[in-house]
Write an enzyme that holds these catalytic residues in place. Structure first.
Site: not given
Length: 623
Positions: A76, A83, A87, A332, A593
């Site tokens: 990968r 981005c 999210c 990992c 908020d």
């Protein structure tokens, strides 16, 4: 020594193959037919190629094999840290500090490392980010990778915002696999989760991938308790008529996502929910080194998969390596250990030196992501018993209205954008084909978020009072009321709250100009979610399987205020006053908020019960 001896043999075999055959997109050799000869049938050709690969497979690189015998054939590569979404489970709202451009891998460095890994046995490369499709030269990178001999699969994981526009060019360049991240089928909730607009662009991207023949189109959905676990059935329903592989991913820990175990919905709990609706759901054979547990409903075109990173890890068959955007090799995803290939590359390291560095890192790879499982072991058993968490919610899921339909009933008279074909298919001919926007049209609809008012309570009057606190026992200690002997009755409660915004914040909310996004939409969603989570927020409240939640927000220009009204309905032995009050209060807090950056002089008030019906103590209606 064995690996060193094997490499010349492997290279010689490649040269022999190149002289007599050409490569196909899978990397397996295809014999060129002689003039005048008929082409072999596809199935016969595929069988012959597989047999050839079995008989002539080259020894796998020792540099990419770890001490547990795992062969790492899947790489990968992160093309960027940037981005275009934020999210909530992935990145803080303010974003993350970005690495200076000079420290990021150049295109040539990415391709140099890719060539090295492919030569050693990597046959699948997935491009990731950040968001890989915001990189300007992503099409050229795919085209260059496609020329690498032995690389069978080039995939991309994308949020889908730019996919419809770029996919035709990416397909021509050689892109062979697509994963699209989508955590909700509700446009307003999408905006809440990712803190940006773009739901319809994602749906258009999925539609474009199907149109161009990608099969399956993988849709990644991170499942979070209290946010989207009630959409599981809607996602699975998409696979009935579409070639999708909907992949439900257990919520995993990353810095900045305020992760805790209570948000995780386990694979087994999700599977139980699906089996209630589709008992015929059948498990598919597992592919080698696959991270997914795949299932299919007979008669459906697509399938469903589960990525069980938390509850049932797949470390034992892991074949993945990762290169970050700044050139660090991670063996990992959960580990903190990284080795900078960029620094060695720029220092002039030879191919052999790079391989020794890579081999040493792979050799140190642990048997499993140890840090994470220490966290699991240290967690309270009650939190880990996820399969029994909120059993009433799971049991009642099939019978109650889905979140999507609940929200859809709340919106009347709002301007809506054009719905792409895939979204229309999902909604179906019998569903409301209205999506949600709180953009206000002052000429026609001054209260865009005011749906039809709920029916008033059929009876009103003073609520009978008690001379004792019901949540305190005879010894004066807090205790939950036993409702086991109470009869089930229809319960309805309505509560309200008010947020005094002031003229500046009110105008921005009214015109939907807040930088954080649509405050009314987010507050409405928050109120609905809060009602469903009341028993987790208020210690002595019973869990209630709500059949309906409705949250209205009305703009009051005379007071520069937003008036909130929340109503809850359920059938059971206990009332839903607390659900309605919690819903109104949390919606009000959410508005605060959303607007606090504009003004600190915001006041919350008038949180009160308006009415309640049902139960032994009679009805109540505030005059």
């Amino acid at each position: 020594m064995a690996a060193a001896a094997a490499r010349p043999v492997s290279r010689m075999l490649r040269r022999v193959l190149r002289s007599s055959v050409r490569s196909c997109s899978s990397g397996a050799p295809v014999t060129l037919p002689r003039p005048g000869e008929p082409s072999q049938p596809a199935t016969e050709e595929l069988s012959r190629r597989r047999q050839f690969l079995r008989e002539h497979v080259a020894p796998f690189s020792a540099f990419l094999t770890d001490s547990f015998g795992r062969r790492h054939s899947y790489l990968r590569i992160s093309l960027t840290e940037k981005c275009n979404l934020r999210c909530q489970y992935c990145m803080p709202e303010e974003g993350v500090p970005l690495t200076p451009k000079a420290k990021l891998l150049t295109t040539e460095e990415i391709l140099t490392l890719a060539r090295l890994f492919v030569k050693e046995g990597v046959d699948k490369i997935r491009l990731t980010g950040g968001e890989p499709l915001i990189r300007p030269d992503v099409v050229d990178i795919v085209a260059q990778l496609h020329r690498l001999e032995g690389l069978r699969t080039i995939g991309v994981t994308t949020n889908g915002i730019n996919l419809a526009r770029l996919l035709p060019s990416l397909q021509k360049a050689g892109l062979s696999a697509i994963n699209i991240s989508l955590d909700t089928l509700v446009p307003a909730k999408f905006e809440f989760i990712v803190r940006r607009k773009g739901f319809h662009k994602v749906m258009e991207g999925i539609h474009k991938a199907i149109e161009l023949g990608y099969n399956p189109v993988k849709v990644n959905c991170v499942v979070m308790r209290g946010l989207n676990e009630d959409e599981l059935l809607n996602f699975v329903a998409l696979t009935k008529g579409l070639p999708l592989d909907v992949r439900f991913i257990e919520y995993m820990p990353f810095d900045g996502n305020k992760w805790n175990f209570r948000k995780m919905v386990s694979y087994k709990e999700m599977l139980d929910t699906l089996r209630q609706q589709w008992p015929e759901l059948e498990k598919l054979p597992k592919e080698e080194s696959s991270t997914a547990k795949a299932f299919k409903i007979p008669g459906f075109r697509g399938q469903v998969s589960f990525i069980t990173s938390m509850s049932e890890h797949f470390c034992g068959t892991c074949n993945r390596l990762r290169i970050t955007a700044d050139g660090n090799l991670k063996v990992c995803l959960f580990g903190n250990s990284e080795v900078s290939l960029r620094d060695h590359l720029r220092a002039g390291a030879s191919e052999e030196e790079l391989l020794r560095i890579i081999g040493a890192a792979v050799g140190r790879k642990k048997q499993q992501h140890a840090e994470l499982f220490l966290m699991l072991q240290d967690s309270p058993p009650a939190i880990l018993s996820l399969s029994s968490w909120d059993p009433l919610r799971v049991q009642d899921l099939r019978h109650r209205m889905s979140f999507s339909n609940q929200v859809a009933t709340l919106w009347k008279g709002c301007r809506v954008p054009q719905i792409p074909p895939l979204a229309q298919w999902w909604l179906g001919s019998g569903s409301l084909q209205r999506h949600y926007s709180s953009h206000r049209d002052s000429a026609t609809n001054p209260k865009c978020l005011s749906p039809v008012s709920p029916a008033p309570a059929t009876h009103s009057g003073p609520l009978p009072t008690s001379d004792q606190l019901t949540h305190v026992n005879t010894e004066g200690r807090a205790a939950m009321v036993d409702v086991g002997q109470k009869p089930d009755t229809e319960r309805v409660a309505v509560a309200s709250a008010m947020v005094l915004l002031g003229p500046v914040a009110f105008k921005l909310v009214q015109e939907n100009q807040l930088k954080k996004g649509d405050a009314l939409v987010v507050a409405q969603l928050a109120g609905i979610q809060a009602a469903k989570l009341t028993s987790q927020l208020i210690p002595l409240c019973h869990h209630v399987a709500l059949s309906h939640v409705q949250v209205q927000l009305e703009l009051d220009s005379t007071r520069h205020a937003v008036v909130i009204q929340a109503s809850c309905r359920a059938r059971g032995p206990t009332g839903v006053e607390m659900e309605a009050l919690t819903s109104a209060a949390v919606a009000a807090l959410t508005l605060y908020d959303m607007c606090k950056a504009v003004s600190r002089d915001i006041m919350l008030g008038e949180i009160k019960l308006i009415s309640k019906t049902g139960g032994q103590r009679g009805n109540f209606h505030r005059a």
